[in-house]
Design an enzyme around this catalytic site. Structure first.
Site, PDB file in Angstrom:
ATOM      1  CG  HIS A  73      -2.448  -1.297 -14.941  1.00 61.01           C
ATOM      2  ND1 HIS A  73      -1.750  -2.469 -14.719  1.00 61.01           N
ATOM      3  CD2 HIS A  73      -3.015  -0.973 -13.731  1.00 61.01           C
ATOM      4  CE1 HIS A  73      -1.893  -2.838 -13.453  1.00 61.01           C
ATOM      5  NE2 HIS A  73      -2.658  -1.957 -12.828  1.00 61.01           N
ATOM      6  CG  ASN A  85      -2.180  -0.092   1.088  1.00 54.72           C
ATOM      7  OD1 ASN A  85      -2.582  -0.479   0.033  1.00 54.72           O
ATOM      8  ND2 ASN A  85      -2.918   0.279   2.093  1.00 54.72           N
TER       9      ASN A  85
END
Ligand code: HEM
Ligand SMILES: *[C@@H]1O[C@H](CO)[C@@H](O)[C@H](O)[C@H]1NC(C)=O
Ligand SMILES: *[C@@H]1O[C@H](CO)[C@@H](O)[C@H](O)[C@H]1NC(C)=O
Ligand SMILES: *[C@@H]1O[C@H](CO)[C@@H](O)[C@H](O)[C@H]1NC(C)=O
Ligand SMILES: CC(=O)N[C@H]1CO[C@H](CO)[C@@H](O)[C@@H]1O
Length: 323
Positions: A191, A89
């Site tokens: 993406h 993260n």
């Protein structure tokens, strides 16, 4: 009726029950303007910084894959123990969190809406909005998710894909969330916007299998650019465009890039290298409508993972803390 058919029907019922309470008009009586309130907040935030778009989308993905779409990814802890404290993260852009916090504040500033709309739903709407605002398709979002009360660092490890996963590993992880190969290829198209830190792909340009070898599936010109953008001594905070061609537009260029060996992550390029998924990459590259349709279907399925209803959750007052 044969017992097989009966079993099938029971399983269908159980499966549909998991998101039985999600509805398009869930807030019709409690907060009828919630969609436009969230949209305006997201637009304002996006005008301030582009990272809003990829940051919010990725946050939604990480939320749904870890303990379901219950905004548990947003819970902060004093003792460094929640999902967002996990190393994977480190790269979740703060602007994704901020988008949800701002939209929640906008919703709560309308008296009748105060504490009526869950953070998980706001995240689902915001993820839809950033796609549309950057040139992608728009779609109606199912609503009615409650916010979870639990978030643990340990739960992240086995539930999120890594950039060096093989296609088989990716397929398995998506299948365990009810998502097909088609969903996997369509969702990877996200993406088409956003950034990656150099360490996520540096093996491909410096140490592919052996020292100083470059991944042969990388386009040589693109590899040269990557070597310049990510020298060995690169500042670890540097992040580069995942779609080198149209980095700020949500389009099907991602798939055209894969055809040219310009997939940035190994997990991207493998979608073209592996025969099992190449046909889908070619389809989405040649027909943007096919991509958009598949993407919308997959986003809906993503948004249904691990839904909490009834007494399984709450509507958080502050998205970063349980009530
Ligand atoms: C298929 C498996 C996937 C893998 C292995 C993967 C991995 C990654 C990695 C390594 C990054 C770069 C993180 C960084 O260095 O900052 C990234 C960025 C990103 N991912 Fe994925 N991802 C996958 C699927 C998805 C899905 C399904 C979505 C959304 C639906 C998504 C949305 C994003 C976005 C928007 C970014 C850019 C984040 C930013 O610019 O802040 N990814 N992903
Ligand atoms: C962190 O705090 C929470 C609640 O405050 C507690 O349940 C949890 O066990 C703590 N975790 C660690 C690793 O100390
Ligand atoms: C949180 O814990 C991790 C190890 O799990 C550690 O690497 C990191 O430095 C800690 N962060 C803080 C702010 O204490
Ligand atoms: C793209 O796909 C859509 C939806 O399936 C179809 O209607 C359209 O004819 C296709 N376009 C091309 C150029 O093949
Ligand atoms: C955006 C965000 O909250 N990122 C966190 C990810 O994990 C690291 C390590 O604990 C935190 O420092 C970041 O704040």
């Amino acid at each position: 009726m044969s017992s097989q058919i009966l079993l099938y029907l029971v399983l269908q019922l159980l499966a549909s029950n998991c998101y039985a309470q999600l509805r398009l008009d869930y807030y019709r009586n409690t907060c009828p303007d919630v969609e436009s309130i969230v949209r305006t907040a997201v637009e304002t935030k996006l005008q301030q910084t582009f990272v809003t778009a990829p940051g919010t989308l990725r946050l939604f993905f990480h939320d749904c894959f870890v303990r379901g779409c219950d905004a548990s990814v947003m819970l902060a802890s004093r003792n460094n123990s929640t999902e967002k404290d996990n190393g994977i993260n480190l790269s979740l852009a703060g602007d994704g969190f901020d988008t949800v916090i701002k939209a929640k504040a906008a919703v709560d500033s309308v008296p009748r809406c105060q504490n009526k709309v869950s953070c998980a739903d706001i995240l689902a709407m915001a993820a839809r909005d950033v796609v549309a605002l950057t040139g992608g398709p728009s779609y109606a979002v199912e609503l009615g998710r409650l916010d979870g009360r639990i978030s643990t660092k340990a739960s992240v490890r086995h539930h999120l894909p890594h950039a060096d996963f093989t296609l088989t590993q990716l397929i398995q992880m998506f299948a365990s969330n009810g998502l097909t190969l088609r969903d996997l290829v369509a969702l990877s198209g996200t993406h088409t916007i956003g950034f990656s830190h150099c360490n996520q792909f540096s093996k491909r340009i410096y140490n592919f299998r052996t020292k100083n070898r470059i991944d042969p599936t990388l386009n040589p010109e693109y590899a040269k650019q990557l070597l310049q953008l990510c020298p060995k001594s690169v500042d670890p905070r540097i992040a580069i465009d995942m779609d080198p061609t149209t980095p700020r537009t949500f389009d099907n260029q991602y798939y055209k890039n894969l055809q040219q060996g310009k997939g940035l992550l190994s997990s991207d390029q493998t979608l073209f290298t592996d025969k099992r998924s190449r046909k889908l990459v070619n389809l989405f590259a040649s027909n943007g409508t096919e991509f958009e349709r598949a993407f919308v279907v997959a986003m809906r399925k993503l948004g249904r993972i691990g839904i909490r209803t009834g007494n399984q959750g709450e509507i958080r007052r502050d998205c970063t803390m349980i009530n």
